[in-house]
Design a protein around this motif. Structure first.
Motif: not given
Length: 163
Positions: A89-94, A96-110
């Motif tokens: 979560x330093x890079x990704x978000x879960x 809406x919480x976490x970093x801004x470099x990576x993707x939001x992990x809840x919107x990566x269902x594929x």
């Protein structure tokens, strides 16, 4: 400088090390853990990182004798703890919480459709992740034993449904 045969021998050695009875998510974790060392060799040899499609990863998984039936049932609370402990979560978000470099992990269902899709996705992501981690001073996360199954299970459980 290593010659092409040395690199080929190193890759064959890795393949033999990885070939054993295991779950797909265990194999995905082992590939993920080994990626930074492989990336160093590829950069040294001026080779491009081999991106793998889902069918190519499925072939690799079959060749390495990985079987989803060997993956343990995920421990979802432990997966959530791993997400935080490993610094994801330093890079990704879960949510809406976490970093801004990576993707939001809840919107990566594929990416969570199957262990093979996940394995291909994290394999393809690992060089970028290793570079980003080095740039911001975060240790590249490692996963042991059942941890990748726990992380995958947790992320899959919180992901938005596919459309």
């Amino acid at each position: 400088r290593q010659g092409p045969h040395d690199v080929g021998d190193a890759i064959l050695g890795l393949v033999e090390e990885l070939r054993r009875r295991q779950g797909i998510l265990e194999l995905a974790g082992r590939l993920w853990n080994h990626a930074p060392a492989m990336l160093g060799v590829f950069e040294y040899e001026k080779l491009e990182w081999p991106r793998l499609s889902t069918p190519e990863m499925a072939d690799l998984v079959a060749d390495l004798q990985a079987d989803p039936a060997r993956d343990p049932a995920p421990n979802l609370p432990r997966g959530q703890v791993l997400l935080v402990q490993r610094g994801c979560l330093k890079c990704h978000r879960l949510r809406g919480e976490g970093g801004a470099l990576g993707i939001e992990l809840t919107t990566y269902p594929r990416g969570y459709e199957s262990p093979v899709v996940w394995a291909a996705s994290i394999w393809n992501h690992s060089p970028r992740m290793a570079g980003q981690a080095a740039q911001i001073g975060v240790l590249y996360p490692r996963f042991t034993g059942e941890e990748m199954a726990d992380l995958f299970g947790f992320l899959r459980s919180v992901a938005a449904p596919s459309r």
